[in-house]
Design a protein around this motif. Structure first.
Motif, PDB file in Angstrom:
ATOM      1  N   SER A  66       0.382   0.051 -10.557  1.00 46.37           N
ATOM      2  CA  SER A  66      -0.438   0.272  -9.371  1.00 46.37           C
ATOM      3  C   SER A  66      -1.788  -0.415  -9.535  1.00 46.37           C
ATOM      4  CB  SER A  66      -0.661   1.770  -9.167  1.00 46.37           C
ATOM      5  OG  SER A  66       0.576   2.412  -9.027  1.00 46.37           O
ATOM      6  N   VAL A 100       7.588   0.368   2.015  1.00 52.02           N
ATOM      7  CA  VAL A 100       8.138   0.918   0.763  1.00 52.02           C
ATOM      8  C   VAL A 100       9.653   1.067   0.906  1.00 52.02           C
ATOM      9  CG1 VAL A 100       8.193   2.929  -0.770  1.00 52.02           C
ATOM     10  CG2 VAL A 100       5.998   2.080   0.087  1.00 52.02           C
ATOM     11  N   GLU A 150       0.866  -1.189   0.000  1.00 50.35           N
ATOM     12  CA  GLU A 150       0.000   0.000   0.000  1.00 50.35           C
ATOM     13  C   GLU A 150       0.896   1.230   0.000  1.00 50.35           C
ATOM     14  OE1 GLU A 150      -2.728  -0.461   3.256  1.00 50.35           O
ATOM     15  OE2 GLU A 150      -3.740  -2.128   2.256  1.00 50.35           O
ATOM     16  N   ARG A 151       0.502   2.183  -0.833  1.00 46.84           N
ATOM     17  CA  ARG A 151       1.414   3.304  -1.084  1.00 46.84           C
ATOM     18  C   ARG A 151       1.766   4.079   0.188  1.00 46.84           C
ATOM     19  NH1 ARG A 151      -0.784   6.288  -5.819  1.00 46.84           N
ATOM     20  NH2 ARG A 151      -0.348   4.262  -6.744  1.00 46.84           N
ATOM     21  N   ASP A 206       1.004  -0.383  -4.831  1.00 46.97           N
ATOM     22  CA  ASP A 206       1.996  -0.408  -5.913  1.00 46.97           C
ATOM     23  C   ASP A 206       2.666  -1.773  -5.975  1.00 46.97           C
ATOM     24  OD1 ASP A 206       1.540   2.275  -6.545  1.00 46.97           O
ATOM     25  OD2 ASP A 206       2.946   2.937  -4.994  1.00 46.97           O
ATOM     26  N   TYR A 223       9.608  -0.124  -9.235  1.00 48.94           N
ATOM     27  CA  TYR A 223       8.169   0.118  -9.392  1.00 48.94           C
ATOM     28  C   TYR A 223       7.695  -0.379 -10.754  1.00 48.94           C
ATOM     29  CZ  TYR A 223       3.799   2.416 -10.436  1.00 48.94           C
ATOM     30  OH  TYR A 223       2.498   2.650 -10.822  1.00 48.94           O
ATOM     31  N   GLU A 258      -4.798   2.590  -2.626  1.00 45.73           N
ATOM     32  CA  GLU A 258      -3.863   2.486  -3.744  1.00 45.73           C
ATOM     33  C   GLU A 258      -2.670   1.639  -3.318  1.00 45.73           C
ATOM     34  OE1 GLU A 258      -3.514   3.900  -7.150  1.00 45.73           O
ATOM     35  OE2 GLU A 258      -5.593   3.447  -6.641  1.00 45.73           O
TER      36      GLU A 258
END
Ligand SMILES: CC(C)(COP(=O)(O)OP(=O)(O)OC[C@H]1O[C@@H](n2cnc3c(N)ncnc32)[C@H](O)[C@@H]1OP(=O)(O)O)[C@@H](O)C(=O)NCCC(=O)NCCS
Length: 176
Positions: A160, A147, A140-141, A169, A157, A167
């Protein structure tokens, strides 16, 4: 392996007490989902869970609704404390197409010590040894910590998607 590195260990019966304490630590911090735990957050009995994750390591015995999966506790050598859990799904089915090959969690009291980054780094080696050419991981962003773990390990990356209204990725790691 560097000194003080955590070690990825497959769950065994002897880990029962420390595994249950590990799960309790997540629940007591208000986390109902333990990412990468292969349903350890939903199957109450450690013995039943152990049977299921052990069966799922082999093509001959894997649950027909799942994919071959390795599950590891991240164990700190000094005190044998379980500091995290991580899984490797060897292939992606329809359900996993967006979710990817791997999930992970670090014990709430042990975060921000580099364990998450170490766990994923070691899992990438396991995936390579298992013959995967590429590992796909979703996040999840707004999950900054995860991340960062992905970026620390060179994730690239890709795309998405929306998951449960959020959202997310997809990152890829080439293992060749
Ligand atoms: C995501 C998670 C595994 C990270 O574990 P960790 O052991 O804290 O990770 P690390 O110590 O390796 O930290 C990685 C980076 O994230 C940063 N970070 C960690 N927690 C953070 C937070 N809450 N907010 C912002 N940055 C954070 C660290 O400072 C570090 O940054 P750096 O690489 O620039 O030095 C852990 O937060 C967790 O278990 N979260 C709940 C489960 C989860 O979200 N799993 C991932 C699902 S995709």
């Amino acid at each position: 392996m560097k000194k003080d590195e955590i070690v990825l260990k497959r769950p065994v019966s002897a880990m029962k007490e420390s595994a249950l304490a590990y799960r309790k630590a997540h629940f007591e911090s208000g986390e109902k989902t333990i990412y990468g735990s292969e349903l350890f957050d939903q199957i109450e009995s450690y013995d039943e869970w152990l049977k299921a994750v052990t069966r799922n390591t082999k093509p001959e015995t894997v649950d027909p609704n799942w994919v071959v999966t390795d599950t590891f506790f991240a164990v700190r050598p000094g005190d044998q404390e379980i500091v995290g859990i991580i899984d490797l799904r060897h292939s992606l089915n329809g359900f996993l197409k967006d979710l990817g090959h791997c999930g992970y969690s670090v014990r709430p009291s042990e975060r921000r010590k580099g364990y998450g980054t170490q766990m994923l780094r070691q899992l990438l080696d396991v995936a390579k040894e298992a013959g995967l050419q590429k590992l796909q991981l979703s996040v999840e962003r707004d999950n900054t910590a995860s991340v960062r773990v992905i970026q620390n390990n060179g994730g690239v990356y890709e795309r998405s998607f929306s998951f449960e209204g959020k959202e997310a990725d997809v990152y890829g790691f080439l293992l060749k």
